[in-house]
Enzyme design. Structure first.
Site, PDB file in Angstrom:
ATOM      1  N   GLU A 155      -6.182  -5.890   3.801  1.00 55.88           N
ATOM      2  CA  GLU A 155      -6.215  -7.140   3.013  1.00 55.88           C
ATOM      3  C   GLU A 155      -7.329  -7.111   1.994  1.00 55.88           C
ATOM      4  O   GLU A 155      -7.835  -8.151   1.589  1.00 55.88           O
ATOM      5  CB  GLU A 155      -6.348  -8.348   3.939  1.00 55.88           C
ATOM      6  CG  GLU A 155      -5.376  -9.448   3.588  1.00 55.88           C
ATOM      7  CD  GLU A 155      -3.949  -8.954   3.468  1.00 55.88           C
ATOM      8  OE1 GLU A 155      -3.373  -8.504   4.460  1.00 55.88           O
ATOM      9  OE2 GLU A 155      -3.400  -8.976   2.354  1.00 55.88           O
ATOM     10  N   GLY A 172       2.874  -2.846   8.496  1.00 52.12           N
ATOM     11  CA  GLY A 172       3.142  -3.079   9.907  1.00 52.12           C
ATOM     12  C   GLY A 172       4.610  -3.381  10.135  1.00 52.12           C
ATOM     13  O   GLY A 172       5.228  -4.113   9.373  1.00 52.12           O
ATOM     14  N   THR A 208       0.826  -1.212   0.000  1.00 53.28           N
ATOM     15  CA  THR A 208       0.000   0.000   0.000  1.00 53.28           C
ATOM     16  C   THR A 208       0.858   1.258   0.000  1.00 53.28           C
ATOM     17  O   THR A 208       1.913   1.290   0.631  1.00 53.28           O
ATOM     18  CB  THR A 208      -0.910   0.002   1.246  1.00 53.28           C
ATOM     19  OG1 THR A 208      -1.708  -1.175   1.223  1.00 53.28           O
ATOM     20  CG2 THR A 208      -1.819   1.213   1.282  1.00 53.28           C
TER      21      THR A 208
END
Ligand SMILES: CC(C)(COP(=O)(O)OP(=O)(O)OC[C@H]1O[C@@H](n2cnc3c(N)ncnc32)[C@H](O)[C@@H]1OP(=O)(O)O)[C@@H](O)C(=O)NCCC(=O)NCCSC(=O)/C=C/CC(=O)O
Ligand code: FAD
Length: 627
Positions: free
Chosen positions: A395, A152, A113
């Protein structure tokens, strides 16, 4: 995986509640605990893990999320970095990188992303330009919107990451591919030259996951850093395309399947907390001469909570069923057989959204069912909600995935109308699309949900075709009809969830003791009846339900709540969450909610002194008119 061993790790459980740590302290504390935790477990994901072991891995996600009341900054290392190496690396690349990753010699994440694009992968702007002279890729973030944003562990934790970048060779774009990129020096942990890293800031949840941003300034990596299982770049810059460009999307399919089982666990945690609290909490006096009843005896409370128990079971059964499909399709892909990939993609695009939509709503309902104390962070319901609701978005944002599923359903229906055979989980679309008379049995209701799906799919296809006949382009027709395309996908997903839950339970029923079988089948009945009542409009429209049938269904639902009530606490105890994993003042096994609420309250730094220093500094002068 010995839970006791994990939870007995010294220092793993906080004495200072995370709620009272600063943003920075929360991160630092989560790193400390992650190291403790993973040193003990020292096991990471292996794609050859059995479904049962996969569940245990999923259990690890539960343990970490419980111990952190959030998720670990190592989360992406296991959930996406390693699976991508496994799924996208050549044998040599897997050999080299898996050893380092499994031994935690390196910590990775998955950077796809960007600030400007999350959903639209084909719009990603990070560039990987091949330089045949040096046999290197030049990674570059041309504009701010091309900065990786969200991954993350990316901010301060990972020293490697999978970067999904657009491959350019001699000025030509060859689409998005995965690249293994070292982002920090392994000794100093400093960002490497040409690499800008940082944290994206505080969020609704995930505040210990260390979500970060990453920008490249003409950073060079060697050719062997492109993961080349599916597509290759030869030394001279020749591009060799993979058999299917969507194979690079494989990790996302895997995580979508994992999310369904995660939702089962998260919902189980939340309903354990809320239901145990409902068993000890007494409130109001409906009968003047009797003591205040347990709030669990209010039927409205049972209505709020029992569906969450049944839904956790339903998600778990569907997840185990979906894992089997995932593993068999993965084996087929390994031998170059792609036929069943579209079905797996469509299933994941239905079940990930539906499980996250339902779980998010039901976890919030569990919090609300606990009244004021549900609003306490020490109850750990808000944090559980924060974790679940994130999965609505990540997701694959749910609307987008439901539209993906609709794409497959429309194709299947159009093909069916032209005489092409339907297969797998869409085979039922060829079935009877009318219900002559309402059948209130479990199987009858499930069949009605299938008819609803058939009717919604066929009618939205008709809308699409009418729009196109009127001159609209396929894209504009699609957008115009998209609300009802997502509704058709949801109906298909609902039919799958219900029928798989029932059939998987039927398979297991034979080996259950009669009392256990009775209780678990009551939950199946509750689940099917609940959704028939929730979707009564569809039943009226497509399944010939009458007002008399609805009345019967309502009475059956009420009787099921009463039948489940005696076993309700036992059903959540059967989820077998230890107190340390529930991490909740309201959900502890001993039921001492009030004492725990007070114990946690006294840990507030504000309670360290009876008079806060602001009294003398501000309040007193203010009240004396001296400010
Ligand atoms: C929305 C997507 C799927 C659109 O992808 P795109 O390339 O634009 O494809 P099309 O919509 O044009 O469809 C073409 C064709 O490809 C099929 N297809 C699409 N995806 C897959 C797939 N994964 N597997 C197999 N086949 C696929 C599709 O069915 C079409 O087939 P036809 O026969 O109909 O032509 C894509 O952009 C997408 O997936 N977007 C979501 C992005 C996403 O999921 N991001 C996640 C980032 S990582 C993350 O969030 C991590 C979170 C933390 C954690 O998990 O812990
Ligand atoms: C907690 C969290 C953790 C994350 N971790 C990671 C990570 O580790 N690695 C990573 O790479 N990413 C990560 N992400 C990013 C995540 O994958 C994206 O946020 C997600 O894919 C959604 O994309 P987006 O944010 O661009 O939303 P958008 O796509 O911009 O969505 C905004 C709205 O636009 C709508 N929309 C978009 N496209 C369409 C369409 N075609 N048709 C109809 N409506 C549309 C959506 O439905 C939504 O309502 C994380 C996100 C969160 C919240």
């Amino acid at each position: 995986m010995d839970e006791q061993k994990v939870l007995s790790i010294k220092g793993l459980l906080d004495d200072t509640p995370e709620e009272y740590l600063s943003h920075k302290e929360k991160y630092e504390n989560s790193i400390r605990k992650s190291v403790l935790f993973y040193k003990t477990l020292h096991s990471t994901e292996d794609e050859n893990m059995s479904v049962d072991e996969k569940t245990k891995l999923n259990f690890r996600n539960i343990v970490t999320s419980a111990i952190f009341k959030d998720n670990s900054p190592f989360m992406l290392h296991n959930s996406m970095f390693i699976p991508t190496i496994m799924g996208q690396g050549t044998d040599e690349q897997r050999e080299y990188w898996m050893k380092r990753a499994k031994n935690m010699e390196i910590i990775g994440t998955y950077a796809q992303t960007e600030l400007g694009h999350g959903t639209f992968i084909r719009g990603l702007e990070t560039q990987a330009t091949y330089d045949p002279d040096t046999e290197e890729f030049v990674l570059h973030s041309p504009v701010l919107s091309s900065y990786k944003w969200w991954p993350g562990g990316l901010a301060h934790t990972a020293n490697y990451c999978i970067v999904m970048a657009r491959l350019y060779i001699k000025g030509k774009s060859h689409g998005i591919h995965p690249f293994m990129v070292q982002i920090r020096d392994e000794e100093t942990h400093m960002p490497l030259p040409g690499i800008k890293l940082g944290e994206i800031g505080a969020k609704l949840g995930f505040n210990t996951v260390n979500n970060g941003f990453l920008g490249f300034e003409n950073h060079r990596i060697s050719r062997d850093r492109m993961l080349m299982k599916n597509a290759q770049v030869l030394k001279d810059g020749t591009f060799v395309a993979g058999s299917n460009s969507k194979l690079t999307y494989g990790t996302m399919v895997y995580v979508r399947v994992l999310i369904v089982s995660n939702m089962a666990n998260m919902l189980a945690k939340a309903v354990t907390i809320a239901l145990r609290y409902s068993a000890i909490r007494r409130q109001s006096q409906p009968k003047p001469d009797e003591p205040e009843p347990q709030i669990l005896d209010y039927v409205t409370q049972q209505h709020k909570l029992f569906i969450a128990i049944a839904s956790s079971h339903a998600f778990y059964m569907n997840a185990m069923w979906l894992w089997e499909i995932y593993y068999s399709v993965s084996l087929q892909l390994a031998s170059g057989k792609l036929d069943n990939l579209p079905e797996l993609h469509a299933l994941a695009c239905c079940l990930k959204p539906l499980s996250t939509i339902d779980a998010t709503a039901m976890i919030e309902k569990c919090r609300l069912a606990c009244g004021g104390h549900g609003y306490m962070l020490s109850a750990n319901l808000a944090q559980t909600y924060g974790l679940a609701t994130a999965a609505y978005t990540y997701e694959g944002e749910n609307t987008v995935l439901l539209l993906q599923a609709a794409r497959s359903l429309v194709k299947a229906w159009v093909g069916h109308v032209k005489g092409r055979p339907l297969k797998g989980t869409m085979a039922y679309l060829a079935g009877d699309s009318t219900v002559k008379a309402w059948d209130g049995s479990i199987d009858g209701i499930i069949q009605s949900f299938k008819v609803v799906a058939i009717r919604k799919i066929s009618s939205v296809v008709k809308i699409l075709q009418d729009y196109e006949k009127s001159g609209l382009s396929p894209e504009d027709a699609w957008n115009k009809a998209s609300v009802f395309l997502t509704a058709a996908s949801e109906a298909h997903g609902r039919a799958v969830l219900l029928s798989v839950y029932k059939s998987e339970m039927d398979k297991r029923a034979a080996v259950l003791s009669p009392p256990l079988r009775k209780v678990l089948l009551q939950l199946v009945d509750l689940y099917v009846t609940y959704w028939a009542l929730e979707k009564v409009g569809d039943m009226l429209l497509y399944a010939s339900i009458t007002d008399k049938d609805v009345d019967e269904l309502q009475r059956r639902y009420i009787e099921l709540l009463a039948a489940i009530r005696p076993n309700a606490v036992g059903l959540v105890d059967a989820f077998d969450f230890r107190d340390e994993i529930l991490n909740s003042t309201l959900g502890a096994y001993d039921g001492r909610a009030y004492e725990r609420l007070m114990e946690e309250a006294m840990k507030s730094p504000l309670n360290a002194e009876p008079v806060n220093q602001t009294f003398h500094k501000y309040l007193k002068p203010f009240m004396r008119g001296k400010l």
